[in-house]
Write a protein that holds these residues in place. Structure first.
Motif, PDB file in Angstrom:
ATOM      1  N   ILE A 204       0.836  -1.211   0.000  1.00 31.11           N
ATOM      2  CA  ILE A 204       0.000   0.000   0.000  1.00 31.11           C
ATOM      3  C   ILE A 204       0.861   1.248   0.000  1.00 31.11           C
ATOM      4  N   GLU A 205       1.905   1.249   0.810  1.00 30.65           N
ATOM      5  CA  GLU A 205       2.780   2.417   0.876  1.00 30.65           C
ATOM      6  C   GLU A 205       3.503   2.649  -0.450  1.00 30.65           C
ATOM      7  N   ILE A 206       3.960   1.602  -1.079  1.00 33.94           N
ATOM      8  CA  ILE A 206       4.642   1.730  -2.374  1.00 33.94           C
ATOM      9  C   ILE A 206       3.717   2.353  -3.412  1.00 33.94           C
ATOM     10  N   VAL A 207       2.516   1.797  -3.529  1.00 35.42           N
ATOM     11  CA  VAL A 207       1.567   2.258  -4.557  1.00 35.42           C
ATOM     12  C   VAL A 207       1.142   3.698  -4.305  1.00 35.42           C
ATOM     13  N   THR A 208       0.812   4.031  -3.065  1.00 39.01           N
ATOM     14  CA  THR A 208       0.305   5.380  -2.780  1.00 39.01           C
ATOM     15  C   THR A 208       1.386   6.444  -2.936  1.00 39.01           C
ATOM     16  N   ILE A 209       2.599   6.169  -2.482  1.00 39.12           N
ATOM     17  CA  ILE A 209       3.675   7.152  -2.639  1.00 39.12           C
ATOM     18  C   ILE A 209       4.020   7.334  -4.110  1.00 39.12           C
ATOM     19  N   TRP A 210       4.114   6.224  -4.839  1.00 39.17           N
ATOM     20  CA  TRP A 210       4.465   6.308  -6.259  1.00 39.17           C
ATOM     21  C   TRP A 210       3.432   7.112  -7.037  1.00 39.17           C
ATOM     22  N   THR A 211       2.166   6.821  -6.825  1.00 37.43           N
ATOM     23  CA  THR A 211       1.125   7.566  -7.539  1.00 37.43           C
ATOM     24  C   THR A 211       1.088   9.027  -7.091  1.00 37.43           C
ATOM     25  N   GLY A 212       1.263   9.260  -5.782  1.00 35.24           N
ATOM     26  CA  GLY A 212       1.189  10.627  -5.271  1.00 35.24           C
ATOM     27  C   GLY A 212       2.268  11.540  -5.807  1.00 35.24           C
ATOM     28  N   VAL A 213       3.517  11.082  -5.792  1.00 32.10           N
ATOM     29  CA  VAL A 213       4.608  11.947  -6.259  1.00 32.10           C
ATOM     30  C   VAL A 213       4.552  12.139  -7.769  1.00 32.10           C
ATOM     31  N   ASN A 214       4.064  11.140  -8.497  1.00 33.54           N
ATOM     32  CA  ASN A 214       3.941  11.298  -9.949  1.00 33.54           C
ATOM     33  C   ASN A 214       2.834  12.287 -10.308  1.00 33.54           C
ATOM     34  N   ILE A 215       1.744  12.268  -9.570  1.00 35.28           N
ATOM     35  CA  ILE A 215       0.680  13.248  -9.795  1.00 35.28           C
ATOM     36  C   ILE A 215       1.184  14.650  -9.479  1.00 35.28           C
ATOM     37  N   ALA A 216       1.896  14.792  -8.341  1.00 39.38           N
ATOM     38  CA  ALA A 216       2.413  16.106  -7.937  1.00 39.38           C
ATOM     39  C   ALA A 216       3.431  16.634  -8.941  1.00 39.38           C
ATOM     40  N   ALA A 217       4.232  15.736  -9.520  1.00 39.97           N
ATOM     41  CA  ALA A 217       5.223  16.155 -10.512  1.00 39.97           C
ATOM     42  C   ALA A 217       4.573  16.496 -11.850  1.00 39.97           C
ATOM     43  N   ARG A 218       3.488  15.837 -12.149  1.00 36.12           N
ATOM     44  CA  ARG A 218       2.825  16.039 -13.438  1.00 36.12           C
ATOM     45  C   ARG A 218       2.050  17.360 -13.468  1.00 36.12           C
ATOM     46  N   PHE A 219       1.446  17.713 -12.339  1.00 34.21           N
ATOM     47  CA  PHE A 219       0.635  18.934 -12.271  1.00 34.21           C
ATOM     48  C   PHE A 219       1.368  19.971 -11.423  1.00 34.21           C
ATOM     49  N   PRO A 220       1.841  21.055 -12.030  1.00 35.24           N
ATOM     50  CA  PRO A 220       2.630  22.066 -11.311  1.00 35.24           C
ATOM     51  C   PRO A 220       1.871  22.660 -10.122  1.00 35.24           C
ATOM     52  N   ASN A 221       2.624  22.930  -9.077  1.00 36.15           N
ATOM     53  CA  ASN A 221       2.099  23.617  -7.890  1.00 36.15           C
ATOM     54  C   ASN A 221       0.895  22.897  -7.267  1.00 36.15           C
ATOM     55  N   SER A 222       0.981  21.566  -7.234  1.00 37.43           N
ATOM     56  CA  SER A 222      -0.141  20.780  -6.703  1.00 37.43           C
ATOM     57  C   SER A 222       0.211  20.003  -5.443  1.00 37.43           C
ATOM     58  N   ARG A 223       1.374  20.259  -4.864  1.00 33.96           N
ATOM     59  CA  ARG A 223       1.838  19.447  -3.739  1.00 33.96           C
ATOM     60  C   ARG A 223       0.847  19.421  -2.583  1.00 33.96           C
ATOM     61  N   ALA A 224       0.377  20.598  -2.192  1.00 34.77           N
ATOM     62  CA  ALA A 224      -0.534  20.680  -1.044  1.00 34.77           C
ATOM     63  C   ALA A 224      -1.842  19.955  -1.331  1.00 34.77           C
ATOM     64  N   TYR A 225      -2.365  20.133  -2.533  1.00 34.57           N
ATOM     65  CA  TYR A 225      -3.634  19.518  -2.888  1.00 34.57           C
ATOM     66  C   TYR A 225      -3.528  17.993  -2.926  1.00 34.57           C
ATOM     67  N   VAL A 226      -2.435  17.490  -3.496  1.00 33.38           N
ATOM     68  CA  VAL A 226      -2.239  16.033  -3.565  1.00 33.38           C
ATOM     69  C   VAL A 226      -2.107  15.457  -2.151  1.00 33.38           C
ATOM     70  N   GLY A 227      -1.289  16.104  -1.312  1.00 34.78           N
ATOM     71  CA  GLY A 227      -1.130  15.645   0.063  1.00 34.78           C
ATOM     72  C   GLY A 227      -2.452  15.643   0.813  1.00 34.78           C
ATOM     73  N   PHE A 228      -3.266  16.679   0.602  1.00 36.44           N
ATOM     74  CA  PHE A 228      -4.571  16.801   1.253  1.00 36.44           C
ATOM     75  C   PHE A 228      -5.468  15.618   0.882  1.00 36.44           C
ATOM     76  N   VAL A 229      -5.560  15.335  -0.403  1.00 35.75           N
ATOM     77  CA  VAL A 229      -6.441  14.262  -0.873  1.00 35.75           C
ATOM     78  C   VAL A 229      -5.986  12.907  -0.338  1.00 35.75           C
ATOM     79  N   TYR A 230      -4.685  12.685  -0.277  1.00 38.79           N
ATOM     80  CA  TYR A 230      -4.179  11.390   0.170  1.00 38.79           C
ATOM     81  C   TYR A 230      -4.345  11.173   1.670  1.00 38.79           C
ATOM     82  N   PHE A 231      -4.661  12.233   2.416  1.00 41.66           N
ATOM     83  CA  PHE A 231      -4.944  12.078   3.843  1.00 41.66           C
ATOM     84  C   PHE A 231      -6.375  11.600   4.090  1.00 41.66           C
ATOM     85  N   ILE A 232      -7.263  11.765   3.118  1.00 37.08           N
ATOM     86  CA  ILE A 232      -8.675  11.407   3.314  1.00 37.08           C
ATOM     87  C   ILE A 232      -8.854   9.924   3.671  1.00 37.08           C
ATOM     88  N   PRO A 233      -8.202   8.966   2.965  1.00 40.51           N
ATOM     89  CA  PRO A 233      -8.337   7.555   3.371  1.00 40.51           C
ATOM     90  C   PRO A 233      -7.875   7.307   4.806  1.00 40.51           C
TER      91      PRO A 233
END
Length: 522
Positions: free
Chosen positions: A334-363
């Motif tokens: 679970i940790e591998i999949v979530t970190i990998w997807t999270g950092v790739n999303i944050a890298a793909r969409f500029p200035n999205s770090r806070a938003y990506v981190g926020f969404v990943y805290f919901i689960p």
């Protein structure tokens, strides 16, 4: 471009526009790059791939090893360590003589030595200093097997915490040396997700250790020896192959070293400066974002106590020791999949770090609610709730790369790193005290505290983003600052001639507040 020597004398002022500086005041890469200021995109990619091949595997392996090593105590709890070392339940969780839990000792040691470790990482070659620490901790890990009481475990856990303080801090420095801001987000994610890999591999190692039957050595002792041997081999590999800086990386040619430095010019943070600057330390202490990141780090790592508690919690759901050991592999996946997807999303969409981190805290919040509300008889549902709480690790990973990207000035950077990782230790050290016998078996109080911490962390990510966004807007309204436009140092060539080298702002070792052209990534 020829090799060069640094002249420690202050440059003479030839025109009123020149600024008098000493080479020790600027970045170590200042004289290396000379007048070159551009790099072909294809060449930049080639060099990045070469850097990846030589340092990323080592970073990933070490981060796997360090996570595996610090969780050996939790794994050993179901392999017989509490009986063999004459620990009662209270001694394992809370020893009245020392008022420390063994899990807490590690992080208190980490906290005490974190800033000295960061100072050493600035003063000494980064790769060599980390190698020494890895070697010492491999010896300490093997020494666990010889411990027969709480005092022995206290000492070896203290040494482990002391040594590990160099690893995450060193990796943050190395990542900012070799990679651009966007690349840092991905690379920090890649080496941090090795924590998940460690949970899987250590699960199998623990499973194998459980089936080793020898007359003089118990399974938990074999676990310590095996992991200690792996760590020792890693120390040797780091000593031989891990570079200290792009300015002297053994796998890069002199020309490639210069291009590797030019490649990260956009970061506006330079490579490193070996001289401690008191004014930068003070600026770090007075910078609001330093403490916002620190508060986030502390609160986000209160739930990290689940790392050492996981085996005991899952076992309390009614699973056998064998099932508990193997189920730990799912946490890692679970940790591998979530970190990998999270950092790739944050890298793909500029200035999205806070938003990506926020969404990943919901689960994580959902997982806490599930564990607090499901019937105790629903052990499968409780297990899924436990797994959900591992998704939000992505937020902390993003915060590590984010802090490195928005902090300039080498002394300021090592200070902010130390503060954030010190806060990480505070959260981890305080958290074990939640898990008291009076809250068992449901542990409603600690799970509620964990849920509150997750909620505050979500708000903090948005607050940090708003603060940095506001700072960028204010800077855009300021007139251009010409103070650092004409700064020169002297470079002595091999033939004895002296060149005057203009140093761009990016390599003056300026802080993010001194360099008004610096823009914060969001």
């Amino acid at each position: 471009m020829g090799s060069s020597e640094y002249d420690e004398k202050t440059l003479r002022t030839e025109t009123r526009h020149h600024v008098e500086v000493s080479t020790k005041e600027v970045d170590t890469a200042a004289a290396l790059i000379g007048d070159a200021d551009e790099i072909d995109p294809a060449e930049a990619i080639r060099i990045r791939k070469k850097i990846d091949r030589h340092i990323l595997p080592l970073m990933c392996v070490l981060y796997w090893v360090q996570f595996m090593d610090k969780t050996t105590l939790g794994s050993s709890a179901i392999l017989g360590i509490t009986t063999a070392t004459h620990l009662t339940t209270n001694q394992y969780y809370l020893n009245t003589a020392f008022d420390f839990r063994l899990g807490t000792i590690f992080y208190l040691s980490y906290l005490v030595f974190e800033y000295p470790q960061n100072l050493a990482l600035q003063k000494f070659p980064v790769g060599k200093w980390m190698s020494i620490n890895i070697f010492v901790w491999s010896v300490a890990l093997c020494c666990h097997a010889a411990c027969t009481n709480f005092a022995g475990l206290f000492i070896v856990r203290l040494i482990l915490g002391m040594c590990e303080g160099s690893i995450t801090a060193g990796f943050m420095i190395v990542s900012s040396m070799f990679y651009t801001r966007n690349e840092q987000t991905l690379r920090v994610g890649y080496w941090f997700l090795m924590n998940g890999t460690a949970q899987i591999i250590s699960g199998f190692i623990s499973f194998g250790s459980l089936h080793i039957h020898t007359s003089n050595f118990e399974p938990w002792q074999w676990l310590m020896i095996i992991t200690g041997a792996i760590t020792f081999v890693t120390a040797i590999c780091f000593l031989l192959f891990f570079p200290d800086s792009p300015t002297n990386a053994w796998f890069l040619t002199p020309e490639e070293r210069a291009l590797a430095v030019i490649r990260i010019k956009e970061n506006q943070t330079g490579v490193e400066n070996k001289h401690f600057k008191k004014e930068q330390m003070i600026e770090a202490l007075l910078d609001p974002k330093t403490w916002m990141f620190a508060l986030f780090s502390a609160l986000d790592n209160v739930p990290n106590s689940l790392t050492n508690q996981r085996a005991l919690i899952v076992s309390s759901f009614g699973f056998t020791n064998l099932q508990t050991t193997l189920l730990g592999c799912v946490d890692g996946l679970i940790e591998i999949v979530t970190i990998w997807t999270g950092v790739n999303i944050a890298a793909r969409f500029p200035n999205s770090r806070a938003y990506v981190g926020f969404v990943y805290f919901i689960p994580n919040l959902v997982g806490v609610i599930v564990i607090n509300t499901l019937p105790w008889s629903d052990k499968v549902g409780l297990l899924f709730g436990q797994w959900l709480t591992g998704v939000g690790t992505t937020g902390f990973v993003l915060s590590l790369s984010w802090l490195s990207s928005v902090t300039a000035g080498h002394t300021k950077r090592i200070t902010t790193n130390a503060i954030m990782l010190g806060a990480y230790c505070v959260g981890n050290a305080a958290a074990p005290f939640m898990w008291q016998a009076k809250y068992k078996p449901r542990n409603h109080v600690p799970w509620t505290i964990i849920g509150i911490c997750y909620g505050i962390c979500m708000l903090l990510l948005l607050a940090i983003r708003f603060h940095l966004y506001r700072q960028n807007k204010l800077r855009e309204l300021e007139p251009h600052d010409e103070q650092y436009d004409d700064v020169y140092i002297e470079r002595v060539n091999e033939d004895g001639t002296i060149d005057e080298i203009k140093v761009e702002k990016e390599f003056l070792d300026l802080t993010d507040q001194q360099n008004r052209d610096f823009r914060y990534v969001l």
